[in-house]
Structures are given as C-alpha cells and as structure tokens.
Motif scaffolding. Structure first.
Motif, PDB file in Angstrom:
ATOM      1  N   ALA A  43     -31.834 -19.633  26.485  1.00 30.39           N
ATOM      2  CA  ALA A  43     -32.833 -19.623  27.558  1.00 30.39           C
ATOM      3  C   ALA A  43     -34.184 -19.124  27.057  1.00 30.39           C
ATOM      4  CB  ALA A  43     -32.340 -18.769  28.723  1.00 30.39           C
ATOM      5  N   TRP A  44     -34.206 -18.174  26.115  1.00 28.91           N
ATOM      6  CA  TRP A  44     -35.483 -17.617  25.658  1.00 28.91           C
ATOM      7  C   TRP A  44     -36.300 -18.615  24.846  1.00 28.91           C
ATOM      8  CZ3 TRP A  44     -36.518 -17.565  20.493  1.00 28.91           C
ATOM      9  CH2 TRP A  44     -35.436 -17.542  19.604  1.00 28.91           C
ATOM     10  N   ALA A  45     -35.669 -19.705  24.401  1.00 25.66           N
ATOM     11  CA  ALA A  45     -36.364 -20.683  23.557  1.00 25.66           C
ATOM     12  C   ALA A  45     -36.853 -21.899  24.332  1.00 25.66           C
ATOM     13  CB  ALA A  45     -35.447 -21.135  22.413  1.00 25.66           C
ATOM     14  N   ARG A  46     -36.742 -21.890  25.673  1.00 28.70           N
ATOM     15  CA  ARG A  46     -37.190 -23.024  26.481  1.00 28.70           C
ATOM     16  C   ARG A  46     -38.156 -22.528  27.547  1.00 28.70           C
ATOM     17  NH1 ARG A  46     -31.526 -23.419  27.295  1.00 28.70           N
ATOM     18  NH2 ARG A  46     -31.865 -23.136  29.519  1.00 28.70           N
ATOM     19  N   TRP A  47     -39.174 -23.338  27.798  1.00 29.68           N
ATOM     20  CA  TRP A  47     -40.120 -22.965  28.854  1.00 29.68           C
ATOM     21  C   TRP A  47     -40.627 -24.211  29.577  1.00 29.68           C
ATOM     22  CZ3 TRP A  47     -45.940 -21.991  28.736  1.00 29.68           C
ATOM     23  CH2 TRP A  47     -46.352 -21.359  29.935  1.00 29.68           C
ATOM     24  N   ARG A  48     -40.343 -24.275  30.856  1.00 30.28           N
ATOM     25  CA  ARG A  48     -40.875 -25.299  31.775  1.00 30.28           C
ATOM     26  C   ARG A  48     -40.551 -26.732  31.350  1.00 30.28           C
ATOM     27  NH1 ARG A  48     -46.983 -23.437  33.384  1.00 30.28           N
ATOM     28  NH2 ARG A  48     -47.438 -24.978  31.771  1.00 30.28           N
ATOM     29  N   ASP A  49     -39.501 -26.951  30.580  1.00 31.41           N
ATOM     30  CA  ASP A  49     -39.193 -28.294  30.069  1.00 31.41           C
ATOM     31  C   ASP A  49     -40.400 -28.888  29.351  1.00 31.41           C
ATOM     32  OD1 ASP A  49     -36.468 -28.690  30.761  1.00 31.41           O
ATOM     33  OD2 ASP A  49     -37.058 -28.941  32.851  1.00 31.41           O
ATOM     34  N   GLN A  50     -41.183 -28.008  28.736  1.00 34.46           N
ATOM     35  CA  GLN A  50     -42.357 -28.453  27.978  1.00 34.46           C
ATOM     36  C   GLN A  50     -42.376 -27.859  26.568  1.00 34.46           C
ATOM     37  OE1 GLN A  50     -45.588 -27.360  30.661  1.00 34.46           O
ATOM     38  NE2 GLN A  50     -45.666 -29.453  31.479  1.00 34.46           N
ATOM     39  N   GLY A  51     -42.095 -26.558  26.461  1.00 32.39           N
ATOM     40  CA  GLY A  51     -42.066 -25.909  25.155  1.00 32.39           C
ATOM     41  C   GLY A  51     -40.638 -25.634  24.725  1.00 32.39           C
ATOM     42  N   PHE A  52     -40.310 -25.998  23.468  1.00 32.57           N
ATOM     43  CA  PHE A  52     -38.948 -25.874  22.968  1.00 32.57           C
ATOM     44  C   PHE A  52     -38.970 -25.187  21.602  1.00 32.57           C
ATOM     45  CE2 PHE A  52     -39.416 -29.694  25.523  1.00 32.57           C
ATOM     46  CZ  PHE A  52     -38.388 -29.596  26.437  1.00 32.57           C
ATOM     47  N   GLY A  53     -38.303 -24.029  21.514  1.00 30.07           N
ATOM     48  CA  GLY A  53     -38.189 -23.343  20.236  1.00 30.07           C
ATOM     49  C   GLY A  53     -37.070 -23.956  19.410  1.00 30.07           C
ATOM     50  N   MET A  54     -37.365 -24.334  18.163  1.00 32.48           N
ATOM     51  CA  MET A  54     -36.405 -25.071  17.351  1.00 32.48           C
ATOM     52  C   MET A  54     -35.706 -24.228  16.285  1.00 32.48           C
ATOM     53  SD  MET A  54     -36.570 -27.977  18.734  1.00 32.48           S
ATOM     54  CE  MET A  54     -37.641 -29.102  19.650  1.00 32.48           C
ATOM     55  N   THR A  55     -36.198 -23.014  16.044  1.00 35.06           N
ATOM     56  CA  THR A  55     -35.614 -22.168  15.006  1.00 35.06           C
ATOM     57  C   THR A  55     -35.479 -20.743  15.530  1.00 35.06           C
ATOM     58  OG1 THR A  55     -37.813 -21.685  14.082  1.00 35.06           O
ATOM     59  CG2 THR A  55     -36.601 -23.551  13.118  1.00 35.06           C
ATOM     60  N   ASN A  56     -34.794 -19.910  14.755  1.00 38.96           N
ATOM     61  CA  ASN A  56     -34.598 -18.504  15.115  1.00 38.96           C
ATOM     62  C   ASN A  56     -34.753 -17.693  13.822  1.00 38.96           C
ATOM     63  OD1 ASN A  56     -33.900 -16.091  16.299  1.00 38.96           O
ATOM     64  ND2 ASN A  56     -31.721 -16.570  16.479  1.00 38.96           N
ATOM     65  N   GLU A  57     -36.003 -17.423  13.432  1.00 37.35           N
ATOM     66  CA  GLU A  57     -36.296 -16.922  12.097  1.00 37.35           C
ATOM     67  C   GLU A  57     -36.639 -15.427  12.100  1.00 37.35           C
ATOM     68  OE1 GLU A  57     -38.999 -19.782  10.045  1.00 37.35           O
ATOM     69  OE2 GLU A  57     -38.724 -20.927  11.892  1.00 37.35           O
ATOM     70  N   PRO A  58     -35.911 -14.634  11.308  1.00 39.55           N
ATOM     71  CA  PRO A  58     -36.192 -13.196  11.258  1.00 39.55           C
ATOM     72  C   PRO A  58     -37.488 -12.900  10.515  1.00 39.55           C
ATOM     73  CG  PRO A  58     -34.536 -13.759   9.629  1.00 39.55           C
ATOM     74  CD  PRO A  58     -34.800 -15.010  10.421  1.00 39.55           C
ATOM     75  N   ILE A  59     -38.146 -11.817  10.906  1.00 43.13           N
ATOM     76  CA  ILE A  59     -39.334 -11.324  10.216  1.00 43.13           C
ATOM     77  C   ILE A  59     -38.880 -10.193   9.285  1.00 43.13           C
ATOM     78  CG2 ILE A  59     -41.636 -10.333  10.503  1.00 43.13           C
ATOM     79  CD1 ILE A  59     -41.228 -13.241  11.503  1.00 43.13           C
ATOM     80  N   VAL A  60     -39.262 -10.269   8.015  1.00 41.35           N
ATOM     81  CA  VAL A  60     -38.646  -9.439   6.981  1.00 41.35           C
ATOM     82  C   VAL A  60     -39.683  -8.649   6.193  1.00 41.35           C
ATOM     83  CG1 VAL A  60     -36.786 -11.139   6.777  1.00 41.35           C
ATOM     84  CG2 VAL A  60     -38.743 -11.274   5.211  1.00 41.35           C
ATOM     85  N   PHE A  61     -39.195  -7.773   5.317  1.00 44.80           N
ATOM     86  CA  PHE A  61     -40.006  -7.107   4.308  1.00 44.80           C
ATOM     87  C   PHE A  61     -39.747  -7.796   2.969  1.00 44.80           C
ATOM     88  CE2 PHE A  61     -39.350  -2.676   6.502  1.00 44.80           C
ATOM     89  CZ  PHE A  61     -40.095  -3.100   7.583  1.00 44.80           C
ATOM     90  N   VAL A  62     -40.810  -8.080   2.221  1.00 38.28           N
ATOM     91  CA  VAL A  62     -40.686  -8.602   0.859  1.00 38.28           C
ATOM     92  C   VAL A  62     -41.113  -7.489  -0.091  1.00 38.28           C
ATOM     93  CG1 VAL A  62     -41.399 -10.396  -0.767  1.00 38.28           C
ATOM     94  CG2 VAL A  62     -41.201 -10.927   1.679  1.00 38.28           C
ATOM     95  N   TYR A  63     -40.383  -7.304  -1.186  1.00 37.96           N
ATOM     96  CA  TYR A  63     -40.666  -6.167  -2.053  1.00 37.96           C
ATOM     97  C   TYR A  63     -40.510  -6.535  -3.530  1.00 37.96           C
ATOM     98  CZ  TYR A  63     -35.555  -5.823  -2.239  1.00 37.96           C
ATOM     99  OH  TYR A  63     -34.232  -6.101  -2.411  1.00 37.96           O
ATOM    100  N   ASN A  64     -41.115  -5.736  -4.380  1.00 38.93           N
ATOM    101  CA  ASN A  64     -41.026  -5.918  -5.827  1.00 38.93           C
ATOM    102  C   ASN A  64     -39.789  -5.178  -6.334  1.00 38.93           C
ATOM    103  OD1 ASN A  64     -41.495  -5.203  -8.731  1.00 38.93           O
ATOM    104  ND2 ASN A  64     -43.301  -6.482  -8.396  1.00 38.93           N
TER     105      ASN A  64
END
Length: 351
Positions: A122-143
């Motif tokens: 449900a969180w990835a759909r809005w008004r039958d107009q916007g559709f979220g296609m992925t579920n991507e985590p936000i991460v830390f990149v490190y050396n």
C-alpha cells in the motif's frame, strides 16, 4: 452452421483473452500499444538498459526508449512539454520520490487502474497514478582499508558516537549529498531528521567534522575509494552495490545497511497526462510490476517491490511512502527552516 458459430465464438474469446506474456495487461491495451509502436521513458540513471531486450522480446511491436536526465531536468522537461503542448515522455520513472509526487499532485500524471498494482504494498501506490517499483535501502559506504572492521560505524547511533569520541579522526572524512543542491539530498535530510530522534545531532556532528556535500554520487564514492573520505553517508544501496562490484575489488570499499534503522526508497513511475503513446505506457508500467519485470530489476541489482523474489529486504527499513506527505518537502516555509538549520551547522566553528 454450428461449427461456424463455434469458430466465431473462439475468435471473439481470443480477442478478449490475455495478450501480454507474463503480465495482466488488458488485451486492448496491448493491441493499441502495438499500433503506437513506441514508449519513451524518462529516467534519472542508466541501470535499466538491460530491460530493453526482455521487454521488446515480449512486445516486439513496441520499441522501448529510455532518456536519461537528472531528476530536476526531468521535472523541468515534463512541465515544459505540458505547457508547449508537444509532449515526448510517456512514462517518468525516477528515484526522486518527492519530485514525482509533486508532479503527480500538480496534474502531470494520468490515472491507470493497473491490474498488476495489487502486487505492490500500500505504501508504494498513490491515487492509481504513482507506482513505486523498487524497495531500496539507504546505506553507508566505507573504505575497508582505512577502517578496521571494529571501527566501521554500523548504525546512525554508532556514527554519532564515533564523531563525538574522536572528531579529529573524522575531520573532512565524510561525504554526503548536498540538501541545498540535490533533490535526493533534501529528501534524505528531511526523512532522517523526522525518523531519527538524534537526526539533527548527527547532522550537526558531521558538519562539525567538516563533512563534504556533493550533488552527484560518483565523485563522493570515488573519494571514499581513494581514501580521501572514510565514509559516504546515505547512499542508495543499489548504486553502492553497483559501484562496489565495479570498483570495489581493486579499491577495497564496501557498504552496509545501518543496524538501527535505514530509510528505504522506491523508484516511482507514472504515465504523463498527455503521453503520446498511452497504451504502450500502460504495457510498460505493467511490465515493471509483473513478476518478469521485477526479476529483471533484481538482475539489475535493484531490490524488487514484489515480495517473494530474491533475498528478503533487510530488516529495520523505514519506507518513504509514495503519497502526499512528501509534498511537505515543497512547503517553502518548512524547506527554508530545514535548510537554515543545515546552513547553521555548516557555518558553525568546526573546533
């Protein structure tokens, strides 16, 4: 005569039956898409080119054409095309979730009751107009060379503690998206400070450590790889994965999903209000939501939105919902208040 009627009935049923291989698109839309012959998709990266061969194999009468633009250029172009009455884009598909919601809210999208949308949360759909296609985590990149395993901050709280414990060690050693000049940077700032109780304390600690703001992500990751930075804060996990696979083996960099929580974003797609190829746009949107399309996204190292495909999404995710809450990012009073606090931290005495 009976045989003739039976044949006619079978022909009629065939015309009404599913014509889209592996997806539930209505047969009439598929036939009309074949007559339109093309679908033009605006995106803000180029990781989706491998979708072309599979889509065109399934729908050989429809050519799939991607146009790569920044999220801000995409927004400007969609608005200009609507004003001029000379639309080019059929579908707009970017990771700038708030910009996408703004365009939808302002009337630049058309409604599509997709038969594939039931597979989205449900969180990835809005008004039958916007559709979220992925579920991507936000991460830390490190050396991985300069940070020993026990030194890598594995949560937001651990990063804040490390900055407070040894600010000199981290001085000039963190990169992050610039919330003033980067749409995704503002989205992360807004979401982090709303979700994490110590969000502002963390941003202020990074400012005191002279964290460097960026607009594009690659220079930030290049500087982590070179050792100029120790860590890149809030990076899209799919992009981090792509970078590590392409450059990590020779430069020894890695990424991790924070253990206390992580934001989770979705690449939002919509059909433009005046799409020149509206039926082909429906076919493409349904393809992205179908199991076949989602598996192609998985092959492109994007976390699919449909459950049960590939590895499960990491726990602790705080999905950024596709919907009107994102419009708050365009409230000028709220935006200026957030950026004023950001600027104050940047201007503070780093000592």
């Amino acid at each position: 005569m009976l045989a003739g009627l039976a044949a006619a009935g079978l022909t009629a049923l065939a015309g009404c039956g599913p014509a889209a291989p592996g997806q539930a698109t209505r047969a009439g839309d598929v036939r009309a898409a074949g007559r339109e012959g093309e679908v033009v998709v605006y995106i803000n990266n180029d990781v989706h080119e491998q979708l072309v061969a599979d889509f065109e194999r399934r729908f050989p009468k429809v050519k799939l054409r991607f146009v790569v633009l920044t999220a801000r250029d995409t927004q400007a172009r969609v608005i200009e095309e609507a004003k001029s009455g000379k639309p080019v884009a059929d579908v707009v598909w970017t990771s700038a979730m708030d910009t996408q919601v703004k365009l939808i809210n302002d009337g630049y999208a058309q409604t599509y009751h997709s038969p594939e949308a039931r597979h989205l949360p449900a969180w990835a759909r809005w008004r039958d107009q916007g559709f979220g296609m992925t579920n991507e985590p936000i991460v830390f990149v490190y050396n991985k060379t300069l940070l020993k395993p026990d030194e890598v901050p594995r949560s937001h709280a651990a990063l804040l503690a490390a900055l407070r414990a040894d600010p000199q060690r981290w001085r000039g050693k963190i990169g992050l998206y610039d919330p003033e000049r980067s749409g995704v940077g503002f989205l992360y700032l807004s979401s982090d400070t709303e979700v994490y109780p110590d969000g502002w304390a963390l941003y202020e600690a990074m400012a005191a450590a002279q964290a460097r703001p960026y607009v594009p992500g690659k220079p930030m990751l290049d500087r982590v790889a070179s050792g100029e930075h120790l860590l890149a804060y809030d990076m899209n996990g799919s992009y981090a994965d792509w970078y590590v696979r392409n450059y990590g083996p020779e430069r020894d960099i890695g990424y991790l999903v924070p253990e206390d929580y992580h934001l989770s974003i979705s690449r939002v797609a919509f059909i433009t209000q005046a799409a020149p190829h509206p039926h082909a746009a429906r076919v493409f949107l349904d393809y992205l939501m179908s199991e076949a399309g989602q598996r192609r996204l998985l092959e492109a190292r994007l976390t699919p939105i449909r459950a049960g495909l590939g590895a499960a999404a990491p726990s602790g995710g705080r999905p950024i919902r596709v919907g009107p809450a994102l419009l708050a990012n365009f409230d000028q009073g709220r935006r200026e208040a957030l950026l004023a606090r950001w600027r104050a931290g940047q201007a503070s005495d780093p000592r």
